[in-house]
Structure formats: C-alpha cells, structure tokens
Design a protein around this motif. Sequence first.
Motif, mmCIF file in Angstrom:
data_model
loop_
_atom_site.group_PDB
_atom_site.id
_atom_site.type_symbol
_atom_site.label_atom_id
_atom_site.label_comp_id
_atom_site.label_asym_id
_atom_site.label_seq_id
_atom_site.Cartn_x
_atom_site.Cartn_y
_atom_site.Cartn_z
ATOM 1 N N LEU A 1 0.845 -1.322 0.160
ATOM 2 C CA LEU A 1 0.034 -0.076 -0.245
ATOM 3 C C LEU A 1 0.847 1.055 0.059
ATOM 4 O O LEU A 1 0.767 2.363 -0.744
ATOM 5 C CB LEU A 1 -0.718 -0.092 1.400
ATOM 6 C CG LEU A 1 -2.125 -0.858 1.258
ATOM 7 C CD1 LEU A 1 -2.952 -0.505 2.525
ATOM 8 C CD2 LEU A 1 -2.969 -0.423 -0.010
ATOM 9 N N LEU A 2 1.961 1.252 0.652
ATOM 10 C CA LEU A 2 2.883 2.526 0.799
ATOM 11 C C LEU A 2 3.516 2.647 -0.443
ATOM 12 O O LEU A 2 3.660 3.748 -0.961
ATOM 13 C CB LEU A 2 3.930 2.021 1.721
ATOM 14 C CG LEU A 2 4.909 3.110 2.047
ATOM 15 C CD1 LEU A 2 4.244 4.499 2.608
ATOM 16 C CD2 LEU A 2 6.020 2.571 3.107
ATOM 17 N N VAL A 3 3.819 1.591 -1.274
ATOM 18 C CA VAL A 3 4.545 1.817 -2.645
ATOM 19 C C VAL A 3 3.497 2.184 -3.541
ATOM 20 O O VAL A 3 3.873 2.957 -4.338
ATOM 21 C CB VAL A 3 5.371 0.297 -2.849
ATOM 22 C CG1 VAL A 3 5.711 0.569 -4.492
ATOM 23 C CG2 VAL A 3 6.251 0.011 -1.945
ATOM 24 N N ASP A 4 2.475 1.748 -3.408
ATOM 25 C CA ASP A 4 1.293 2.088 -4.434
ATOM 26 C C ASP A 4 1.120 3.785 -3.899
ATOM 27 O O ASP A 4 0.802 4.495 -4.825
ATOM 28 C CB ASP A 4 -0.148 1.635 -3.959
ATOM 29 C CG ASP A 4 -0.037 0.131 -4.594
ATOM 30 O OD1 ASP A 4 0.680 0.003 -5.396
ATOM 31 O OD2 ASP A 4 -1.007 -0.696 -4.212
ATOM 32 N N ALA A 5 1.014 4.108 -2.832
ATOM 33 C CA ALA A 5 0.863 5.713 -2.408
ATOM 34 C C ALA A 5 1.834 6.465 -3.012
ATOM 35 O O ALA A 5 1.475 7.704 -3.478
ATOM 36 C CB ALA A 5 0.786 5.801 -0.712
ATOM 37 N N ALA A 6 3.080 6.004 -3.134
ATOM 38 C CA ALA A 6 4.346 6.635 -3.669
ATOM 39 C C ALA A 6 4.224 6.906 -4.939
ATOM 40 O O ALA A 6 4.495 7.881 -5.636
ATOM 41 C CB ALA A 6 5.654 6.192 -3.118
ATOM 42 N N ALA A 7 3.717 5.745 -5.662
ATOM 43 C CA ALA A 7 3.712 5.692 -7.053
ATOM 44 C C ALA A 7 2.431 6.601 -7.807
ATOM 45 O O ALA A 7 2.588 7.202 -8.725
ATOM 46 C CB ALA A 7 3.318 4.271 -7.479
ATOM 47 N N THR A 8 1.544 6.796 -6.679
ATOM 48 C CA THR A 8 0.328 7.828 -7.174
ATOM 49 C C THR A 8 0.488 9.357 -6.569
ATOM 50 O O THR A 8 -0.204 9.923 -6.844
ATOM 51 C CB THR A 8 -0.965 7.273 -6.669
ATOM 52 O OG1 THR A 8 -1.002 7.192 -5.180
ATOM 53 C CG2 THR A 8 -1.322 6.089 -7.380
ATOM 54 N N GLY A 9 1.917 9.383 -6.195
ATOM 55 C CA GLY A 9 2.264 10.780 -6.161
ATOM 56 C C GLY A 9 2.273 11.318 -4.443
ATOM 57 O O GLY A 9 2.393 12.500 -4.416
ATOM 58 N N ASP A 10 1.962 10.431 -3.646
ATOM 59 C CA ASP A 10 2.110 11.021 -2.093
ATOM 60 C C ASP A 10 3.651 11.127 -1.664
ATOM 61 O O ASP A 10 4.422 10.343 -1.545
ATOM 62 C CB ASP A 10 1.462 9.897 -1.254
ATOM 63 C CG ASP A 10 1.245 10.435 0.202
ATOM 64 O OD1 ASP A 10 2.168 11.279 0.613
ATOM 65 O OD2 ASP A 10 0.505 9.848 0.802
ATOM 66 N N PRO A 11 3.916 12.375 -1.455
ATOM 67 C CA PRO A 11 5.194 12.604 -1.359
ATOM 68 C C PRO A 11 6.014 12.300 0.044
ATOM 69 O O PRO A 11 7.256 11.949 0.387
ATOM 70 C CB PRO A 11 5.483 14.388 -1.179
ATOM 71 C CG PRO A 11 4.072 14.832 -0.911
ATOM 72 C CD PRO A 11 3.111 13.531 -1.580
ATOM 73 N N ARG A 12 4.975 11.908 1.054
ATOM 74 C CA ARG A 12 5.276 11.382 2.303
ATOM 75 C C ARG A 12 5.592 9.814 2.146
ATOM 76 O O ARG A 12 6.584 9.486 2.841
ATOM 77 C CB ARG A 12 4.255 11.363 3.262
ATOM 78 C CG ARG A 12 3.505 12.845 3.670
ATOM 79 C CD ARG A 12 2.346 12.915 4.522
ATOM 80 N NE ARG A 12 1.345 12.302 3.433
ATOM 81 C CZ ARG A 12 0.163 11.784 4.262
ATOM 82 N NH1 ARG A 12 -0.138 11.880 5.494
ATOM 83 N NH2 ARG A 12 -0.660 10.946 3.313
ATOM 84 N N ALA A 13 5.017 9.384 1.562
ATOM 85 C CA ALA A 13 5.400 7.758 1.141
ATOM 86 C C ALA A 13 6.444 7.906 0.523
ATOM 87 O O ALA A 13 7.415 6.864 0.775
ATOM 88 C CB ALA A 13 4.334 7.275 0.035
ATOM 89 N N ASP A 14 6.834 8.576 -0.494
ATOM 90 C CA ASP A 14 8.004 8.546 -1.242
ATOM 91 C C ASP A 14 9.294 8.686 -0.475
ATOM 92 O O ASP A 14 10.206 8.130 -0.504
ATOM 93 C CB ASP A 14 8.026 9.625 -2.240
ATOM 94 C CG ASP A 14 9.469 9.636 -3.074
ATOM 95 O OD1 ASP A 14 9.689 8.636 -3.967
ATOM 96 O OD2 ASP A 14 10.031 10.428 -3.130
#
Length: 388
Positions: A291-304
Amino acid sequence: MTRIAGDSRADANAAAVLRTVLTHGPVARSGIARICGLSPAAVSRQATGLLAGGLLRELPDPPGAGTGTAGRPLVPLDLNTGAVSGPVAAGLHIGVPASTFSLVDLRGAILARRRLPHADLHPDTLLPALASRLGAFLAEFANGRPLLGLGAALGGWVRPHDGVVVRHAALGWHDVPLAAELADRLRLAVRVDNHARAVAHAEMLFGRPEARSSLVHLFIGNVVDAAFGIEGTVHQGPGAAAGDVAHLPVPGSRTPCPCGRTGCLQAAASDTALGAEAVRRGIVPEPSVPLLVDAAATGDPRADRLLRERARAVGRAAALLLDVFNPAVMVVSELSSVLHEGYLEEIRQAAATQEGRIVSPHAGPAVLPVAAAAVLLDPLFRAPTHLN
Ligand SMILES: [Zn+2]
C-alpha cells in the motif's frame, strides 16, 4: 541416496555439460567440449544420457550442417523447455499472510503461479491445506509434463539437508519436518531452504553470469536475511544457520530494537517496521508495504520520503556487507526497488558503490516463486544423474 564408485566423475561431467548448456545454449556438442574442457567423447556420452533423461533436447540442424554424422557434433543442444516434454519444477514460498505456488521450466521461466492467503499458521493445519491446494494447482497446470519435484522456501532458520524448519518466529514454527511432511502428502521429491539462500541459488543459475563467481543477497521483507554464494555454491555454515543479519547495526540509525540495542537492520528496515512507521505517520490506514509503495507511485510525497529513508538504511547495511564479502554482485530483494528503479538508485547511492554492482533480482516481482523452484533445480544442475 546410495552412490556407487565411479559415479561422482560421471555426475560432475553431466553437471558440467548441463550447466554449459544453461549458460551458453543452444550450443553444439563440439562447442560444449571447447567451453567446459571435456573431451568430445565425454561430452557426447553425457549428452546422450541427458537427452535420454529428457533434460536436454536437440534443436533442428543448422543450415548446411548435414545429418547423420557420427555423434552429430554440430546439432545445437538446449535445455529441454519444450511445451510438451520439457520437465518442470514446482515451487512453494511459504509467507506469513500468504503462500505462493509456482511452476517453472529448466530456465527458471514461470509457467504458472498462484497466491494462497492463509490465516491459521499452525503446521497441523497449514501443511495439509498447502499440500491439497498445491496438488490441485499442479494437476491443473503441469499439463502432463514431467514434474521433477517441489522446492520450498521460507524465512527463518531452515536446515536443507533434512528439510527441517528449525525456527521461524513469524510462523511460530519450531522443528517442523517440512520436506518430509510435503513429500509424504504430495508423493514428490521435496527440497527445502531458507528464502534468502533460495534467491541466491536462483541468481546463480538464472541471473547475471558474474553472480556465479560470487554474490551476496540481501533480503528485506517482514524479516531481513542474507546469503553468500561463491563459485556457484551458497554458504550454509554449521547447522545451516548462516545469513542472520537481523541485528546488523545500520550506521546512523537509532531505531530501538527488541534486542535492547538501537539501529539493528531488522528494526530499522524490515517491512514490519516500515509498515508500522507508515501508519504512525498517517500515510496508509494499515501496516502494508505494498500500500505504501502504491501511495508513493500515485504521488504521495510522504510515502516517497519514507521509502527513500528505508532505501538509504538498506544501502548503508549493504555497504557493510560489500566491505566484508567483496562479492562480484550484490542482489537486494526489497519491494520498492524491485518495482521502481529510483529506489534502487537510492540504495546504490547510500552504499556508495560503483554502477551496476547492486542489482534487483533478475526475476523482478516474481523473485520468490522462481527462488522456491530453484531450491529443487540447484541440486539438479549439480548432479543431474541423481534426480532422474
Ligand atoms: Zn537488535
């Protein structure tokens, strides 16, 4: 397995021929002799046995080669990956929320895979369930091809020689005779190994050629593990306990570890630790690295940002292992870097190593299904006359 005198030379020659075809095939008998240094007669004799055993196949004659020549020295030989007669190996990766079944050919290509989520982890419940579902999976997908057996891989302390899982904390297993249980239920040859070593086997068989000279594999999942291979052999150590890097100190990390120290690799960088931190920071609703990797891939800078923090911790741990072992290749199995090159680059930069020395597993997201089957295929490529 009983062995007769004189067997080992034939085994070694057969293995040399099979591995030459794995690396260089399709290749003619004359080419095999030149590459592996055996006499043409020895190559021809081993090739005949490997063809009869179904592990090799002859490809059509090259144009102008002629037919019917003694020993047919110019006919290209390849591993038998034929869709009808090519042997296949089954793989089972036992994970904590789910297990994965796979079917691969002699080149490690995945022919089928299936994921089985499970909740009850007790061996008395889980093993019969796995065996029954795996049996159905094989009946559906093997399509009558010769089934060589099953390789099973999982985390924790695993003893390959007797197939016993000595200890697996996340599953709550102690001294589980996994190979014997599965062999009994499935009526198959079964081999078992730790998943970090299994990936190392898969990389040496099917990955980059330089991995065969030496490699270190660093596995970052719910647990962290490592494996070291040299000249095509993966080190097990006394009791097959090698590879526990859970409490390797990561330079610069202050995360408390249940062992009482701070900055241990498992506390700083495992999926369990990362998922908990992602929830704490309010990035994802549940502690899930996918889920975290998905969040980063869809542009969440905190996840990245969080994934890059972990990548740097992994990179600093990788640098320590590179210093100790100086391998030709270091393979890192970590979800975000397997899926997105940018996180692999972050690991490389933190490790401060030259271009291309740290790589993701050759099978990408299919790393574990291929690695599980490699637990069976590795001994086949080592002693092909003993598995038929
Ligand atoms: Zn610790």
